[in-house]
Design a protein around this motif. Structure first.
Motif, mmCIF file in Angstrom:
data_model
loop_
_atom_site.group_PDB
_atom_site.id
_atom_site.type_symbol
_atom_site.label_atom_id
_atom_site.label_comp_id
_atom_site.label_asym_id
_atom_site.label_seq_id
_atom_site.Cartn_x
_atom_site.Cartn_y
_atom_site.Cartn_z
ATOM 1 N N GLY A 260 2.647 1.610 13.101
ATOM 2 C CA GLY A 260 2.372 0.687 14.049
ATOM 3 C C GLY A 260 1.410 -0.259 13.738
ATOM 4 N N HIS A 261 0.398 -0.606 14.520
ATOM 5 C CA HIS A 261 -0.490 -1.188 14.088
ATOM 6 C C HIS A 261 -2.048 -0.867 14.467
ATOM 7 N N GLU A 262 -2.388 -0.495 15.632
ATOM 8 C CA GLU A 262 -3.904 -0.110 15.992
ATOM 9 C C GLU A 262 -4.260 1.175 15.051
ATOM 10 N N MET A 295 3.098 3.549 7.704
ATOM 11 C CA MET A 295 4.082 2.667 7.715
ATOM 12 C C MET A 295 3.747 1.502 8.485
ATOM 13 N N CYS A 296 4.272 0.330 7.912
ATOM 14 C CA CYS A 296 3.899 -1.025 8.374
ATOM 15 C C CYS A 296 2.271 -1.268 8.344
ATOM 16 N N CYS A 297 1.915 -1.635 9.261
ATOM 17 C CA CYS A 297 0.521 -2.416 9.261
ATOM 18 C C CYS A 297 -0.462 -1.000 9.584
ATOM 19 N N THR A 298 -0.136 0.064 10.171
ATOM 20 C CA THR A 298 -0.976 1.168 10.142
ATOM 21 C C THR A 298 -0.943 1.690 8.703
ATOM 22 N N GLY A 313 7.233 -1.129 4.347
ATOM 23 C CA GLY A 313 6.914 -2.140 5.375
ATOM 24 C C GLY A 313 7.947 -1.840 6.447
ATOM 25 N N PHE A 314 8.051 -2.814 7.476
ATOM 26 C CA PHE A 314 9.063 -2.981 8.499
ATOM 27 C C PHE A 314 10.399 -2.251 8.298
ATOM 28 N N LEU A 315 10.870 -2.671 7.195
ATOM 29 C CA LEU A 315 12.354 -2.160 7.154
ATOM 30 C C LEU A 315 12.597 -0.756 6.523
ATOM 31 N N GLN A 334 3.841 -2.664 18.387
ATOM 32 C CA GLN A 334 4.491 -3.777 17.343
ATOM 33 C C GLN A 334 5.283 -3.307 16.204
ATOM 34 N N CYS A 335 6.397 -4.157 15.975
ATOM 35 C CA CYS A 335 7.075 -3.847 14.850
ATOM 36 C C CYS A 335 7.849 -2.338 14.673
ATOM 37 N N ILE A 336 8.182 -1.735 15.990
ATOM 38 C CA ILE A 336 8.682 -0.455 15.791
ATOM 39 C C ILE A 336 10.114 -0.619 16.565
ATOM 40 N N VAL A 444 2.316 -13.351 2.402
ATOM 41 C CA VAL A 444 2.041 -12.502 3.407
ATOM 42 C C VAL A 444 3.463 -12.193 4.293
ATOM 43 N N GLY A 445 3.319 -11.594 5.105
ATOM 44 C CA GLY A 445 4.387 -11.451 6.613
ATOM 45 C C GLY A 445 5.295 -10.499 6.222
ATOM 46 N N CYS A 446 6.476 -10.565 6.899
ATOM 47 C CA CYS A 446 7.377 -9.410 7.202
ATOM 48 C C CYS A 446 8.583 -9.232 6.109
ATOM 49 N N ASN A 447 9.328 -8.496 6.317
ATOM 50 C CA ASN A 447 10.508 -8.110 5.931
ATOM 51 C C ASN A 447 11.567 -8.725 6.963
ATOM 52 N N GLY A 475 0.114 -7.303 5.252
ATOM 53 C CA GLY A 475 1.059 -6.817 5.741
ATOM 54 C C GLY A 475 2.365 -6.422 4.903
ATOM 55 N N CYS A 476 3.671 -6.604 5.457
ATOM 56 C CA CYS A 476 4.507 -6.023 4.773
ATOM 57 C C CYS A 476 4.823 -6.531 3.391
ATOM 58 N N GLY A 477 4.255 -7.916 3.080
ATOM 59 C CA GLY A 477 4.439 -8.600 1.840
ATOM 60 C C GLY A 477 3.417 -7.698 1.027
ATOM 61 N N ALA A 517 -4.019 -5.405 6.418
ATOM 62 C CA ALA A 517 -2.840 -5.338 7.274
ATOM 63 C C ALA A 517 -2.622 -6.916 8.022
ATOM 64 N N CYS A 518 -1.812 -7.340 8.682
ATOM 65 C CA CYS A 518 -1.527 -8.749 9.018
ATOM 66 C C CYS A 518 -2.683 -9.261 9.979
ATOM 67 N N VAL A 519 -3.410 -8.525 10.749
ATOM 68 C CA VAL A 519 -4.577 -9.141 11.356
ATOM 69 C C VAL A 519 -5.539 -9.335 10.457
ATOM 70 N N TRP A 553 9.981 -13.755 6.659
ATOM 71 C CA TRP A 553 9.389 -13.438 8.119
ATOM 72 C C TRP A 553 10.322 -13.128 9.229
ATOM 73 N N MET A 554 9.981 -12.615 10.279
ATOM 74 C CA MET A 554 10.917 -12.238 11.350
ATOM 75 C C MET A 554 10.160 -12.384 12.659
ATOM 76 N N SER A 555 8.787 -12.095 12.704
ATOM 77 C CA SER A 555 8.020 -11.892 13.875
ATOM 78 C C SER A 555 7.455 -13.181 14.319
ATOM 79 N N GLU A 556 7.261 -13.085 15.585
ATOM 80 C CA GLU A 556 6.490 -14.270 16.351
ATOM 81 C C GLU A 556 4.976 -14.388 15.756
ATOM 82 N N LYS A 557 4.398 -12.990 15.278
ATOM 83 C CA LYS A 557 3.352 -13.023 14.989
ATOM 84 C C LYS A 557 2.944 -13.783 13.674
ATOM 85 N N ALA A 558 3.994 -13.646 12.826
ATOM 86 C CA ALA A 558 4.352 -14.251 11.560
ATOM 87 C C ALA A 558 4.007 -15.918 11.923
HETATM 88 NI NI1 NFS Z 1 3.025 -8.192 10.391
HETATM 89 FE FE1 NFS Z 1 2.690 -5.637 10.727
HETATM 90 FE FE2 NFS Z 1 5.100 -6.281 8.884
HETATM 91 FE FE3 NFS Z 1 5.760 -8.511 10.032
HETATM 92 FE FE4 NFS Z 1 5.514 -6.476 11.402
HETATM 93 S S1 NFS Z 1 4.435 -4.878 10.272
HETATM 94 S S2 NFS Z 1 1.754 -7.222 11.757
HETATM 95 S S3 NFS Z 1 4.792 -8.706 11.697
HETATM 96 S S4 NFS Z 1 7.064 -6.867 9.918
HETATM 97 S S5 NFS Z 1 4.464 -8.127 8.319
#
Ligand code: NFS
Length: 661
Positions: A260-262, A295-298, A313-315, A334-336, A444-447, A475-477, A517-519, A553-558
């Protein structure tokens, strides 16, 4: 480049995907193949913001002639969709930041007793930026005032977001000139939602400028707040050696995936997993120990601060379940993928949701509560330990891992270039000016399962360093580069061009730096600002020979991140297709109008070779504009000598981690 026949360039992931196929189990890779994206929505030509529609703006000359029931044209619809995505991404990062700010407040007041202030130096520095006097105050009082000030930034109605003043002066002027300075984070998100409501903003240019404004509330607001508070509470990262790969799961230990993220609960799990009582309990249940896996940004958060290995990462989330070795996957926001709860039905894995914001059918819910955070962490661990006995022989067992060094906070990047007393960005700037380092690329960014996982991240990272471009990643990059084995100093020797290699060897760093992480893309904003302030590379972020890329990328956050880099003056390239592909007007705005006004632009480029070519051309163009020495591989100008590894070790011996500026 990428082998089109594979689904993942992550060898361990690919093996598990094949195993899943052989066992009739479905993954996101299969669903992506089966579900073809709707071409109208995919290209930004579908409007579904009111119930007169959805309206599909297609047909010959759609740009000029197509209109929805209300008369909205294709450029309006497309720009409106885009702004909504950026606002959603901003909301996600910023809501995460808000939770962090409340944790800091409650840590300061003693209401969340399991949290402490770990980096007082950073806290005091932040107080200074926020104009909070610190003389004679305890760290708890300062933390309370800092937290309250940051919390007020979310709902601030007028004025300027506080961290805007951290940007180079010239950048701030650009923002003021174009009315892009965010007032408060929530205000910008709410206004973006209002403007995109039926019948409000019908001017594509106005809508796209609003996207830049709301994204600035993310980059110089939500993301930056989150990074700073997390460092204050859990420590500012410094390099740590660890491992990357799903292969990190252990046969004889209780495997707990934190996803997750936080980072708040994950931090507590890291602490609780080391308690004797927990370890004894695991042994009592037949396991040798507790193996935490990120896993992911956590993962990035706990890797950067504690060296906890990352499963990727994400995938990789479904694939982690399919090892059959995960006793529990603890998730927050996020991203779960909801698919993990379905995958878990075939194995013994417990999916544990912990946030009231993110519940999931077929998961176990253990509500996180910061007032008794450690106890919640123990509860999660007990559930996992109790589940160890339920493990069966089912699953794809792969145990290959890759070494990684992560933990390059901007403070450490500063420090590593001169130690505690001479920390500065001078060596990096000098190396760029001399042509040893050609420029900097943020990858940076997602898968995205529509692209072979990690393939473009890996390809670009390798090509950039070969071309003497220093890579910073998040991030996932960052997880992709870690799994590919690119994040060790040895990579510099093997793969980096001669100039970059020399710099990396002198400092003792990998040519690809894991910034978190992405933040933590906010760390890249800070690094860029330091480079500008150091001198010699222009007086604005837009002058730097640098690019930002989110190739999978795939997320709106990206998108929110991409926009805040553009608004900060960077050339940003996203891979795959554009979500506004349908509208020539909108494409023109984000390429040309944005560049004219803020110096940055956003392009979507599917071909990785083209991404590389455009990036290097841009870097060289910026070098020319700065009248820097022409980049030629292996030929450098004169520059200041960097510190040797021996010098730096001496300095490290006297600088304790928390003392690093
Ligand atoms: Ni970023 Fe982190 Fe990964 Fe993409 Fe999702 S985990 S906040 S949004 S998928 S890089």
């Amino acid at each position: 480049m990428a082998d089109k026949t594979i689904k993942s360039a992550d060898r361990v992931a690919e093996e598990i995907i094949e195993w899943a196929e052989g066992h009739g189990l479905e993954t996101a890779f299969d669903r992506a193949e089966r579900l073809h994206p709707c071409p109208i929505g995919h290209s930004g030509a579908c409007c579904k913001i009111c119930f007169m529609g959805p309206c599909r703006l297609v047909g010959p000359d759609a740009e000029e002639k197509a209109a929805g029931v209300c008369g909205a044209t294709l450029p309006v619809v497309s720009a409106r969709n885009f702004l909504r995505m950026v606002a959603a991404g901003t909301a996600a990062h910023s809501d995460h930041a808000r939770d962090m700010a409340f944790t800091l407040l409650e840590a300061a007041t003693g209401e969340a007793p399991d949290f402490k202030i770990k980096d007082e130096v950073k806290l005091r520095k932040l107080a200074g930026i926020l104009d909070i006097p610190t003389d004679g105050k305890t760290k708890e009082i300062i933390a309370k005032e800092v937290a309250e000030k940051i919390i007020s930034q979310f709902g601030q109605q007028k004025g300027e977001l506080a961290f805007i003043r951290r940007a180079p002066k010239k950048r701030q002027e650009v923002w003021r000139k174009w009315g892009l300075v965010p007032r408060g984070i929530d205000r910008e998100v709410a206004e973006a939602m209002h403007r995109t409501n039926m019948g409000v903003d019908q001017d594509p240019e106005n809508l796209m400028m609003a996207a830049l404004k709301v994204s600035l509330a993310d980059g110089w607001g939500g993301c930056m707040f989150s990074t700073d508070i997390t460092d204050i509470l859990f420590g500012t990262p410094r390099p740590r050696r660890s491992q990357a790969s799903i292969g990190i799961m252990k046969e004889d230990e209780v495997n707990v995936v934190v996803h997750g993220h936080e980072p708040t609960l994950a931090e507590m799990v890291v602490e609780a997993a080391q308690e004797k009582e927990m370890l004894d309990y695991a042994k009592q249940k037949g396991a040798k120990g507790i193996n935490l896996v990120g896993m992911c940004c956590t993962a990035n958060e706990v890797l950067m601060r504690h060296g906890i290995p990352t499963a990727g990462g994400f995938l990789n989330q479904e694939l982690a379940v399919m090892t059959g070795l995960a006793e529990a996957v603890m998730v927050d926001v996020q991203c779960i993928m909801p698919a993990i709860a379905q995958a878990a039905k075939k194995f013994h894995t417990k999916i544990i949701t912990t946030s009231h914001k993110g519940k999931m059918i077929d998961a176990v819910h253990v509500q996180y509560d910061e007032h008794r955070a450690k106890e919640v962490a123990r509860q999660v661990l007990r559930l996992a330990i109790d589940n160890f006995a339920n493990r069966t022989a089912e699953g794809s067992r792969v145990h290959e891992t890759t070494p990684v060094i992560a933990g390059f906070s901007h403070e450490y990047i500063d420090y590593m270039q001169g130690g505690r007393f001479r920390a500065s960005f001078r060596p990096l700037n000098d190396a760029i000016m001399a042509g040893r380092i050609r420029g900097v690329a943020g990858i940076v960014g997602c898968n995205n399962p529509r692209i072979a996982q990690d393939s473009i991240h890996d390809y670009l990272a390798e090509e950039f360093i070969k071309n003497d471009v220093l890579v910073v990643s998040t991030g996932c990059g960052a997880a992709a580069c870690a799994k590919a084995g690119f994040m060790t100093p040895e990579t510099a020797l093997e793969k980096a061009g001669p100039g970059l290699r020399e710099v990396c060897e002198a400092i003792g760093i990998p040519p690809i730096l894991h910034l978190g992480a992405c933040v933590d893309n906010s760390r890249i904003l800070t690094v860029a600002t330091h480079m500008v302030n150091e001198g010699g590379l222009g007086d604005d972020i837009s002058d730097l020979p640098a690019v930002g890329i989110a190739p999978e990328w795939m997320s709106e956050k990206a998108l929110a991140i991409g926009c805040y880099f553009v608004a900060s003056g960077m050339y940003v390239i996203f891979g795959s297709e554009s979500p506004v592909e349908a509208s020539e007007t909108v494409k023109h705005i984000k390429r040309n109008v944005w560049e004219e006004r803020v110096g940055g632009k956003l392009e979507f480029v599917a071909d990785p070779d083209e991404i590389l070519k455009k990036s290097l051309e841009h870097i060289d163009k910026k070098r020319d504009a700065l009248k820097l020495r022409k980049y030629e591989p292996g030929r450098f100008g004169v520059e200041r000598k960097l510190m040797s590894m021996a010098d730096r070790r001496k300095l490290e011996a006297i600088a304790k981690p928390h003392e690093i500026k």
